[in-house]
Write a protein that holds these residues in place. Sequence first.
Motif, PDB file in Angstrom:
ATOM      1  N   ASP A  29       0.423  -1.094   0.278  1.00 63.80           N
ATOM      2  CA  ASP A  29       0.048   0.447   0.427  1.00 63.80           C
ATOM      3  C   ASP A  29       1.107   0.813  -0.182  1.00 63.80           C
ATOM      4  OD1 ASP A  29       1.074  -0.068   1.835  1.00 63.80           O
ATOM      5  OD2 ASP A  29      -1.140  -0.751   3.381  1.00 63.80           O
ATOM      6  N   MET A  30       2.175   1.422  -0.017  1.00 62.83           N
ATOM      7  CA  MET A  30       2.880   2.742  -0.157  1.00 62.83           C
ATOM      8  C   MET A  30       4.276   2.226  -1.088  1.00 62.83           C
ATOM      9  SD  MET A  30       4.055   4.484   3.561  1.00 62.83           S
ATOM     10  CE  MET A  30       3.971   5.971   2.805  1.00 62.83           C
ATOM     11  N   THR A  31       3.989   3.357  -2.208  1.00 67.51           N
ATOM     12  CA  THR A  31       5.080   3.276  -3.105  1.00 67.51           C
ATOM     13  C   THR A  31       6.413   4.234  -3.402  1.00 67.51           C
ATOM     14  OG1 THR A  31       4.036   2.555  -4.387  1.00 67.51           O
ATOM     15  CG2 THR A  31       5.760   3.411  -5.645  1.00 67.51           C
ATOM     16  N   LEU A  32       7.135   4.913  -3.304  1.00 69.86           N
ATOM     17  CA  LEU A  32       8.072   5.505  -3.027  1.00 69.86           C
ATOM     18  C   LEU A  32       8.899   6.217  -4.548  1.00 69.86           C
ATOM     19  CD1 LEU A  32       9.358   8.176  -1.934  1.00 69.86           C
ATOM     20  CD2 LEU A  32      10.990   6.941  -0.318  1.00 69.86           C
ATOM     21  N   LEU A  33       9.372   7.087  -5.142  1.00 71.93           N
ATOM     22  CA  LEU A  33       9.924   7.498  -6.005  1.00 71.93           C
ATOM     23  C   LEU A  33      10.771   8.238  -5.502  1.00 71.93           C
ATOM     24  CD1 LEU A  33      10.630   6.338  -9.859  1.00 71.93           C
ATOM     25  CD2 LEU A  33       9.160   8.461  -9.743  1.00 71.93           C
ATOM     26  N   VAL A  34      11.845   7.775  -6.608  1.00 72.52           N
ATOM     27  CA  VAL A  34      13.013   9.374  -6.030  1.00 72.52           C
ATOM     28  C   VAL A  34      13.450   9.265  -7.610  1.00 72.52           C
ATOM     29  CG1 VAL A  34      15.339   9.870  -4.951  1.00 72.52           C
ATOM     30  CG2 VAL A  34      13.929   8.525  -4.225  1.00 72.52           C
ATOM     31  N   ASN A  35      14.054  10.888  -7.956  1.00 74.85           N
ATOM     32  CA  ASN A  35      14.767  11.146  -8.494  1.00 74.85           C
ATOM     33  C   ASN A  35      15.949  11.342  -8.740  1.00 74.85           C
ATOM     34  OD1 ASN A  35      15.579  12.271 -11.318  1.00 74.85           O
ATOM     35  ND2 ASN A  35      14.217  14.049 -11.600  1.00 74.85           N
ATOM     36  N   ASP A  36      17.442  10.851  -8.367  1.00 71.62           N
ATOM     37  CA  ASP A  36      18.698  11.362  -8.294  1.00 71.62           C
ATOM     38  C   ASP A  36      18.879  11.657  -9.676  1.00 71.62           C
ATOM     39  OD1 ASP A  36      18.755   9.439  -6.183  1.00 71.62           O
ATOM     40  OD2 ASP A  36      18.827   7.700  -7.497  1.00 71.62           O
ATOM     41  N   GLY A  37      18.557  13.041 -10.686  1.00 71.59           N
ATOM     42  CA  GLY A  37      19.085  14.158 -11.001  1.00 71.59           C
ATOM     43  C   GLY A  37      19.669  13.303 -11.673  1.00 71.59           C
ATOM     44  N   PRO A  38      21.069  14.213 -13.218  1.00 70.85           N
ATOM     45  CA  PRO A  38      21.156  15.895 -12.774  1.00 70.85           C
ATOM     46  C   PRO A  38      20.001  16.836 -12.511  1.00 70.85           C
ATOM     47  CG  PRO A  38      21.475  15.649 -14.650  1.00 70.85           C
ATOM     48  CD  PRO A  38      21.324  13.977 -14.594  1.00 70.85           C
ATOM     49  N   SER A  39      19.130  16.531 -13.229  1.00 70.69           N
ATOM     50  CA  SER A  39      17.571  17.244 -13.395  1.00 70.69           C
ATOM     51  C   SER A  39      16.679  16.860 -12.413  1.00 70.69           C
ATOM     52  CB  SER A  39      16.924  17.696 -15.204  1.00 70.69           C
ATOM     53  OG  SER A  39      15.853  18.151 -15.200  1.00 70.69           O
ATOM     54  N   THR A  40      15.403  18.024 -12.033  1.00 72.20           N
ATOM     55  CA  THR A  40      15.103  17.307 -11.125  1.00 72.20           C
ATOM     56  C   THR A  40      13.394  18.224 -11.749  1.00 72.20           C
ATOM     57  OG1 THR A  40      15.287  19.403  -9.261  1.00 72.20           O
ATOM     58  CG2 THR A  40      15.801  17.417  -9.363  1.00 72.20           C
ATOM     59  N   VAL A  41      13.455  18.389 -13.422  1.00 73.96           N
ATOM     60  CA  VAL A  41      12.118  18.938 -13.571  1.00 73.96           C
ATOM     61  C   VAL A  41      10.849  17.799 -14.245  1.00 73.96           C
ATOM     62  CG1 VAL A  41      11.251  19.669 -16.672  1.00 73.96           C
ATOM     63  CG2 VAL A  41      13.266  20.673 -15.264  1.00 73.96           C
ATOM     64  N   VAL A  72       5.874  10.109  -3.104  1.00 73.60           N
ATOM     65  CA  VAL A  72       5.283   9.072  -2.217  1.00 73.60           C
ATOM     66  C   VAL A  72       4.047   8.669  -1.934  1.00 73.60           C
ATOM     67  CG1 VAL A  72       5.109  10.705  -0.024  1.00 73.60           C
ATOM     68  CG2 VAL A  72       5.358   8.312  -0.181  1.00 73.60           C
ATOM     69  N   LEU A  73       3.572   7.622  -2.745  1.00 70.00           N
ATOM     70  CA  LEU A  73       2.043   7.723  -2.915  1.00 70.00           C
ATOM     71  C   LEU A  73       1.660   6.182  -1.846  1.00 70.00           C
ATOM     72  CD1 LEU A  73       4.075   7.435  -5.856  1.00 70.00           C
ATOM     73  CD2 LEU A  73       1.787   7.013  -6.513  1.00 70.00           C
ATOM     74  N   ASN A  74       0.455   6.010  -1.195  1.00 68.23           N
ATOM     75  CA  ASN A  74      -0.257   5.242  -0.913  1.00 68.23           C
ATOM     76  C   ASN A  74      -1.871   4.618  -1.699  1.00 68.23           C
ATOM     77  OD1 ASN A  74      -1.291   8.119   0.535  1.00 68.23           O
ATOM     78  ND2 ASN A  74      -2.637   6.040   1.351  1.00 68.23           N
ATOM     79  N   SER A  75      -1.827   3.356  -1.192  1.00 68.37           N
ATOM     80  CA  SER A  75      -3.167   3.297  -1.506  1.00 68.37           C
ATOM     81  C   SER A  75      -4.122   2.775  -0.025  1.00 68.37           C
ATOM     82  CB  SER A  75      -3.435   1.650  -2.406  1.00 68.37           C
ATOM     83  OG  SER A  75      -1.939   1.028  -1.892  1.00 68.37           O
ATOM     84  N   GLY A  76      -5.271   2.507  -0.396  1.00 67.23           N
ATOM     85  CA  GLY A  76      -5.648   1.808   1.398  1.00 67.23           C
ATOM     86  C   GLY A  76      -6.669   3.569   1.659  1.00 67.23           C
ATOM     87  N   GLY A  77      -6.854   4.899   1.465  1.00 68.35           N
ATOM     88  CA  GLY A  77      -7.039   5.777   2.112  1.00 68.35           C
ATOM     89  C   GLY A  77      -7.016   6.506   0.753  1.00 68.35           C
ATOM     90  N   ALA A  78      -7.687   7.217   0.720  1.00 66.41           N
ATOM     91  CA  ALA A  78      -7.167   8.928  -0.670  1.00 66.41           C
ATOM     92  C   ALA A  78      -7.588   9.843   0.228  1.00 66.41           C
ATOM     93  CB  ALA A  78      -9.372   8.720  -1.144  1.00 66.41           C
ATOM     94  N   ASN A  79      -7.461   9.865   1.834  1.00 69.26           N
ATOM     95  CA  ASN A  79      -7.327  11.135   2.632  1.00 69.26           C
ATOM     96  C   ASN A  79      -8.286  12.420   1.762  1.00 69.26           C
ATOM     97  OD1 ASN A  79      -6.539  13.451   4.325  1.00 69.26           O
ATOM     98  ND2 ASN A  79      -4.636  13.367   3.291  1.00 69.26           N
TER      99      ASN A  79
END
Lengths: 387, 387
Positions: A29-41, A72-79
């Motif tokens: 129910d949780m996902t994390l995704l990271v962009n290590d660059g060099p750009s962060t567009v 950061v993403l989660n399922s199990g609740g829309a908030n």
Amino acid sequence: MNRSAGVTAPAGFRAAGLAAGIKPTGTPDMTLLVNDGPSTVAAGVFTRNKVKAAPVLWSQQVLTEQSLRAVVLNSGGANACTGPEGFQDTHATAERVAERLGIGAIEVAVCSTGLIGERLPMPKVLSGVDSLATMLDSGSEADLAAATAVMTTDSVPKQVAKTTSTWTIGGFAKGAGMCAPNMATMLAVVTTDAALSKADADAALRKAVDQTFNRFDVDGGTSTNDTVLLLCSGMHEADAGEFTAALTEVCADLVAQLQADAEGVTKHISITVRGAATEAEALATARTVADDNLCKTAFFASDPNWGRIAMAVGNAPTEFDQQRLDITLNGVTVCRAGGRGEDREKADLSGTDIVVEIDLHAGDAEGTILTTDLSHAYVEENSAYSS
Amino acid sequence: MNRSAGVTAPAGFRAAGLAAGIKPTGTPDMTLLVNDGPSTVAAGVFTRNKVKAAPVLWSQQVLTEQSLRAVVLNSGGANACTGPEGFQDTHATAERVAERLGIGAIEVAVCSTGLIGERLPMPKVLSGVDSLATMLDSGSEADLAAATAVMTTDSVPKQVAKTTSTWTIGGFAKGAGMCAPNMATMLAVVTTDAALSKADADAALRKAVDQTFNRFDVDGGTSTNDTVLLLCSGMHEADAGEFTAALTEVCADLVAQLQADAEGVTKHISITVRGAATEAEALATARTVADDNLCKTAFFASDPNWGRIAMAVGNAPTEFDQQRLDITLNGVTVCRAGGRGEDREKADLSGTDIVVEIDLHAGDAEGTILTTDLSHAYVEENSAYSS
């Protein structure tokens, strides 16, 4: 590391997914995704619903900078419909991600999906972030974990990757459309190692979404949480036009996966309206047919009932002469010049794919909406439990 | 002659119904209603669908004179999308009625209901007219025959009569709404012996329809054949205001009968939107909820899932602040100020009637739409056979 076919296929991205305990079922129910660059567009497109979930309000604010380090993403609740407290929960989640990654919270987008109107179990969410930060990786296993942990009523994870000679696009999506599927929320995250300016990234995403996600419609309702994000790590030079075309292809691939896995789906239906005065009118007309329950139940029944389609077209916000209306079902023009054409029995709709072509003879514009049928399974899925 | 409770309850009207053989099942399918005067004042309200059936085009033309001697109705075929030949069929039917009654065809309205896109079997229709003309009568038997022969997927005939100290209103209706029920077409005919000017009759009908038929919505689709007619025989003086109020009551009674007999209905749902900027916005918001399949399946499930309602409200074409939205289900305010209110479990939706109250806190206007749920039976009725 296996060859990646998803969100970490482009260079510069790491991802992870896990079961943080938000879902009582214990599924991821949780996902994390990271962009290590060099750009962060980055660029984002959000729900047009006037009731917006806390993570949408947060991510819209974050995206005004058009720069993202992490999602950061989660399922199990829309908030969604959780008031100022719900917004604080989203903020706290972004802060925890920022802390663990040594970045700023303003560089962290948040997406949520699940039941509307309930707070998230924050201790579980925050310890989920802590674990995710230690698990980040690239490759097919990380891709699959990331794409799986956002699923709600989805029966399969939905991923895509496309490589050109120099750069790559990857992504995942969940849900059954822009269109209020069961537990609401269509979420998609697309990554690329192409180097794009903020303006080019934004224009490419808007154009691609307009041509793909915005032309898929299960049941006419736009959820409170719908979000599509594009993150660019900027490793390889790219031509903006070529990139937009590839991005549109990638989004269309994700939409086809959403359509195939839509709630209760038994038919994949494409509705093309031609001869409209404007593209907007063509799309509005196609959407009126796509959302009409009498058309949708006829499609479910494999019934070439063009009278219901003519009725729906007549209710669309567009001008045309009913004496010129043509309707073609799987290649057979069953309605010609507003009246009976070839025998309706000749139109075989018994397969999975149904192609509806409508000609208004009122102009030169056209547009296509993809949709699904209204089946017993749809009613069952949406009435069997609160979602 | 029994006491009439329908279309011949007012003085000056005779009616008949029979099985002319249009329906392959051999059930009744033609009705004739005659106004013997002294007045022939009439008014009509027709579908707003841009695809209009031949009988609608004919009757609209006839009503420009605001005078009617007779109405002939058939079930078993909508005569919609049938081109110039279909219009000729309608014209020939009116001519035959005129001939048999010794009146002009321009005094004869025609209504049809059934499958779209097929011609009517004219020899059967014309000999049906010949028989009907010899059967005209007043009283409860004639009323019932007239109300029965217009039925399509209706399971019961729908009649009404209301008497004041001086004048009477009677009527019948068929179908499941202004809203594209199964075999399409909502038809209603209302009679009165009140003496009204053309302007008063027209204003009264428009006002009553706006307050009743136009606020009932099964599935959002307006059929190609929808028609409501008012015929006044002019026997008794009447006050226009008092008449309009009584006519509105009579139409509301017919709508309640339509709602109770709508396709696959298991719930009678009333959706009231308050605190809107305008009545039009209140009604548009209520209609968006009424047409949303996720709300409709939740109602079917007796599920107080207010998040789906909030989602639908957010998709309505109206402005409001999501932080002020209140939603009350059967008296329990489950959503307050855009967030969770009382426990959703307190809202008991297990009975037949569901009252939804939505407050936008954006103005002083309000409006109510009546609707039904989306059940397995609805999908079954609309997919089991071509209709």
